[in-house]
Design a protein around this motif. Sequence first.
Motif, PDB file in Angstrom:
ATOM      1  N   PRO A   1      40.034  51.390  36.105  1.00  0.00           N
ATOM      2  CA  PRO A   1      39.512  51.644  37.447  1.00  0.00           C
ATOM      3  C   PRO A   1      39.932  53.027  37.932  1.00  0.00           C
ATOM      4  O   PRO A   1      41.044  53.486  37.673  1.00  0.00           O
ATOM      5  CB  PRO A   1      40.145  50.534  38.289  1.00  0.00           C
ATOM      6  N   SER A   2      39.033  53.704  38.626  1.00  0.00           N
ATOM      7  CA  SER A   2      39.326  55.036  39.151  1.00  0.00           C
ATOM      8  C   SER A   2      39.755  54.931  40.610  1.00  0.00           C
ATOM      9  O   SER A   2      39.253  54.095  41.360  1.00  0.00           O
ATOM     10  CB  SER A   2      38.110  55.945  39.022  1.00  0.00           C
ATOM     11  N   VAL A   3      40.699  55.803  41.009  1.00  0.00           N
ATOM     12  CA  VAL A   3      41.334  55.693  42.323  1.00  0.00           C
ATOM     13  C   VAL A   3      41.568  57.085  42.908  1.00  0.00           C
ATOM     14  O   VAL A   3      41.960  58.015  42.185  1.00  0.00           O
ATOM     15  CB  VAL A   3      42.693  54.952  42.206  1.00  0.00           C
ATOM     16  N   PHE A   4      41.311  57.220  44.198  1.00  0.00           N
ATOM     17  CA  PHE A   4      41.725  58.403  44.948  1.00  0.00           C
ATOM     18  C   PHE A   4      42.903  58.005  45.827  1.00  0.00           C
ATOM     19  O   PHE A   4      42.829  57.017  46.571  1.00  0.00           O
ATOM     20  CB  PHE A   4      40.585  58.926  45.816  1.00  0.00           C
ATOM     21  N   ILE A   5      44.021  58.767  45.752  1.00  0.00           N
ATOM     22  CA  ILE A   5      45.217  58.472  46.543  1.00  0.00           C
ATOM     23  C   ILE A   5      45.188  59.340  47.796  1.00  0.00           C
ATOM     24  O   ILE A   5      45.323  60.563  47.731  1.00  0.00           O
ATOM     25  CB  ILE A   5      46.502  58.715  45.737  1.00  0.00           C
ATOM     26  N   CYS A   6      45.006  58.691  48.934  1.00  0.00           N
ATOM     27  CA  CYS A   6      44.967  59.362  50.234  1.00  0.00           C
ATOM     28  C   CYS A   6      46.339  59.201  50.892  1.00  0.00           C
ATOM     29  O   CYS A   6      46.798  58.069  51.092  1.00  0.00           O
ATOM     30  CB  CYS A   6      43.866  58.752  51.098  1.00  0.00           C
ATOM     31  N   TYR A   7      46.981  60.319  51.232  1.00  0.00           N
ATOM     32  CA  TYR A   7      48.309  60.238  51.851  1.00  0.00           C
ATOM     33  C   TYR A   7      48.558  61.498  52.683  1.00  0.00           C
ATOM     34  O   TYR A   7      47.897  62.522  52.501  1.00  0.00           O
ATOM     35  CB  TYR A   7      49.396  60.079  50.794  1.00  0.00           C
ATOM     36  N   ALA A   8      49.504  61.404  53.599  1.00  0.00           N
ATOM     37  CA  ALA A   8      49.876  62.537  54.449  1.00  0.00           C
ATOM     38  C   ALA A   8      51.137  63.203  53.910  1.00  0.00           C
ATOM     39  O   ALA A   8      51.969  62.550  53.273  1.00  0.00           O
ATOM     40  CB  ALA A   8      50.097  62.071  55.886  1.00  0.00           C
ATOM     41  N   HIS A   9      51.265  64.489  54.165  1.00  0.00           N
ATOM     42  CA  HIS A   9      52.438  65.235  53.720  1.00  0.00           C
ATOM     43  C   HIS A   9      53.520  65.163  54.799  1.00  0.00           C
ATOM     44  O   HIS A   9      53.916  66.160  55.402  1.00  0.00           O
ATOM     45  CB  HIS A   9      52.062  66.688  53.435  1.00  0.00           C
ATOM     46  N   ASP A  10      54.025  63.942  55.031  1.00  0.00           N
ATOM     47  CA  ASP A  10      55.032  63.756  56.091  1.00  0.00           C
ATOM     48  C   ASP A  10      56.304  64.538  55.815  1.00  0.00           C
ATOM     49  O   ASP A  10      56.881  65.144  56.724  1.00  0.00           O
ATOM     50  CB  ASP A  10      55.373  62.266  56.218  1.00  0.00           C
ATOM     51  N   SER A  11      56.765  64.496  54.570  1.00  0.00           N
ATOM     52  CA  SER A  11      58.029  65.128  54.197  1.00  0.00           C
ATOM     53  C   SER A  11      58.036  65.369  52.703  1.00  0.00           C
ATOM     54  O   SER A  11      57.252  64.747  51.962  1.00  0.00           O
ATOM     55  CB  SER A  11      59.205  64.223  54.578  1.00  0.00           C
ATOM     56  N   PRO A  12      58.893  66.252  52.204  1.00  0.00           N
ATOM     57  CA  PRO A  12      59.010  66.426  50.752  1.00  0.00           C
ATOM     58  C   PRO A  12      59.355  65.126  50.033  1.00  0.00           C
ATOM     59  O   PRO A  12      58.866  64.873  48.933  1.00  0.00           O
ATOM     60  CB  PRO A  12      60.119  67.464  50.613  1.00  0.00           C
ATOM     61  N   ALA A  13      60.191  64.290  50.655  1.00  0.00           N
ATOM     62  CA  ALA A  13      60.563  63.022  50.021  1.00  0.00           C
ATOM     63  C   ALA A  13      59.354  62.100  49.890  1.00  0.00           C
ATOM     64  O   ALA A  13      59.160  61.439  48.860  1.00  0.00           O
ATOM     65  CB  ALA A  13      61.666  62.337  50.830  1.00  0.00           C
ATOM     66  N   HIS A  14      58.520  62.056  50.924  1.00  0.00           N
ATOM     67  CA  HIS A  14      57.328  61.206  50.877  1.00  0.00           C
ATOM     68  C   HIS A  14      56.350  61.722  49.818  1.00  0.00           C
ATOM     69  O   HIS A  14      55.739  60.929  49.086  1.00  0.00           O
ATOM     70  CB  HIS A  14      56.659  61.166  52.246  1.00  0.00           C
ATOM     71  N   LYS A  15      56.193  63.038  49.710  1.00  0.00           N
ATOM     72  CA  LYS A  15      55.320  63.610  48.693  1.00  0.00           C
ATOM     73  C   LYS A  15      55.813  63.258  47.292  1.00  0.00           C
ATOM     74  O   LYS A  15      55.014  62.980  46.387  1.00  0.00           O
ATOM     75  CB  LYS A  15      55.228  65.124  48.856  1.00  0.00           C
ATOM     76  N   GLU A  16      57.127  63.258  47.107  1.00  0.00           N
ATOM     77  CA  GLU A  16      57.687  62.926  45.804  1.00  0.00           C
ATOM     78  C   GLU A  16      57.457  61.454  45.469  1.00  0.00           C
ATOM     79  O   GLU A  16      57.110  61.105  44.331  1.00  0.00           O
ATOM     80  CB  GLU A  16      59.179  63.253  45.775  1.00  0.00           C
ATOM     81  N   TYR A  17      57.633  60.577  46.452  1.00  0.00           N
ATOM     82  CA  TYR A  17      57.333  59.160  46.238  1.00  0.00           C
ATOM     83  C   TYR A  17      55.860  58.973  45.855  1.00  0.00           C
ATOM     84  O   TYR A  17      55.513  58.193  44.961  1.00  0.00           O
ATOM     85  CB  TYR A  17      57.643  58.352  47.492  1.00  0.00           C
ATOM     86  N   ALA A  18      54.972  59.687  46.547  1.00  0.00           N
ATOM     87  CA  ALA A  18      53.544  59.579  46.276  1.00  0.00           C
ATOM     88  C   ALA A  18      53.233  60.026  44.846  1.00  0.00           C
ATOM     89  O   ALA A  18      52.430  59.397  44.144  1.00  0.00           O
ATOM     90  CB  ALA A  18      52.753  60.409  47.282  1.00  0.00           C
ATOM     91  N   ARG A  19      53.853  61.116  44.421  1.00  0.00           N
ATOM     92  CA  ARG A  19      53.615  61.623  43.062  1.00  0.00           C
ATOM     93  C   ARG A  19      54.104  60.627  42.014  1.00  0.00           C
ATOM     94  O   ARG A  19      53.408  60.348  41.020  1.00  0.00           O
ATOM     95  CB  ARG A  19      54.297  62.967  42.871  1.00  0.00           C
ATOM     96  N   LYS A  20      55.319  60.058  42.222  1.00  0.00           N
ATOM     97  CA  LYS A  20      55.841  59.077  41.272  1.00  0.00           C
ATOM     98  C   LYS A  20      54.956  57.828  41.232  1.00  0.00           C
ATOM     99  O   LYS A  20      54.746  57.234  40.162  1.00  0.00           O
ATOM    100  CB  LYS A  20      57.275  58.701  41.654  1.00  0.00           C
ATOM    101  N   PHE A  21      54.447  57.428  42.390  1.00  0.00           N
ATOM    102  CA  PHE A  21      53.537  56.287  42.450  1.00  0.00           C
ATOM    103  C   PHE A  21      52.257  56.586  41.661  1.00  0.00           C
ATOM    104  O   PHE A  21      51.781  55.751  40.888  1.00  0.00           O
ATOM    105  CB  PHE A  21      53.223  55.965  43.902  1.00  0.00           C
ATOM    106  N   GLY A  22      51.711  57.780  41.839  1.00  0.00           N
ATOM    107  CA  GLY A  22      50.520  58.169  41.089  1.00  0.00           C
ATOM    108  C   GLY A  22      50.768  58.187  39.595  1.00  0.00           C
ATOM    109  O   GLY A  22      49.929  57.733  38.799  1.00  0.00           O
TER     110      GLY A  22
END
Length: 411
Positions: A238-259
């Motif tokens: 399945p193909s997915v687009f990950i939509c997220y906000a750049h709240d903080s560097p820590a949140h961006k890192e969590y998003a990247r690891k999740f991806g």
Amino acid sequence: MDLQNNVRIDLTAVDEGGRRMDSTPNGVSVGAVCLKNWQIDRIDAPAGMFDEHDAYFIKINYELELELDCPRMSWVEVSFDFASGGEASQVTVVDALPRFGTFTGAPESYVLNQFLNFVPCENSASAHVHLPAGADRVDTFGIGGQGVRWRHVSLGESGVLPGSYAAWVVLLVPAGQVEQPVEFSARYDLAVARDVEYRPTQSPACFRLSLAAPSDTPGVVTPAFSATVENQAPERHPSVFICYAHDSPAHKEYARKFGNLLVRNGVDAHMDQWYVTNRKDWAIWAHELINKVDFVIVLASPICRKAFDGELSGPDNPGIRSEALLIKEKLHTLRDEWTAKVLPVVLPHELVDNVPKVLQPWTSDHYDVRRLTPEGIDDLLRAMTGVPRHTRPPLGKMPPSVLKPLSGTES
């Protein structure tokens, strides 16, 4: 002639609210959906797996007819409800093709496995199903229940095309049943001017499907019981687009690891951090992906919630605000389709309270990922593949003791 042959549903648009779409009092005909010859075969299921039930492999053929001056149809849906008749509660749709989100850019072949599920196969000569290539996406609803419906969603400007279509069902019915009642219905959506108010109408058609197998059983379908069939089958990603906000560097890192975790577990995921290469128009990039992928994941965070719920102003956070507007527009105009496509996710460091209220985190599902592990995203993966953790068994009979009145009188 089989009983379902020549069953026809006329599609008619009726004026709704002051403006007439046609001078005739009963509205304007836009087309019809007609049933054609079906293939009905008894399935030779393994002993003990579906006790007190017979299994059937059914190929459903139907044809979409459209009037020459009919407005473009963005989607057309056909529905087959087996929940009618005295034994309705014991009927189950085990599996169906096409499945949810199917887009067949090339022909695909399937066999039935030992659980009576359709699995892809490479040897088309031994396949039970040959799914032809198509120009539109097909979404499927009802697998595991008592009915099934297929929605053809146009991916181009021309709308859903008229012509012949086919679908396949594995159906469980009470043992010995020779006929199955079916209610056939259809729905559609017209691309008309915004000031035109109309109501699509149709009258469902009911018929009885003959299930009796011939005595020499030449039409019996034998499932593929060898596990090697599944091992050789190509996986669906399945193909997915990950939509997220750049709240903080820590949140961006969590998003990247999740991806990264999604990709490692077979999901064709897309997020901005992997595409920071050449200069690009990020709004167009996001718009194209959101329209293309099977699912959109929205990661909960304070800024994401505010963007979706309309609480941000000024020049900050333009990316998440633009993506939120596009996703909300899809939910508003295509609610049934996009409620299943937009998946709110809560990562380990976040709270459910930061899921946008417009995404209905409590009245609809949200996916709480407490650990960034394959086990932590199991529910999310099942939502994208349509494979439940547990399957509902066929409905049994009430115990005889319950059906007998109690003797004696109450004191």
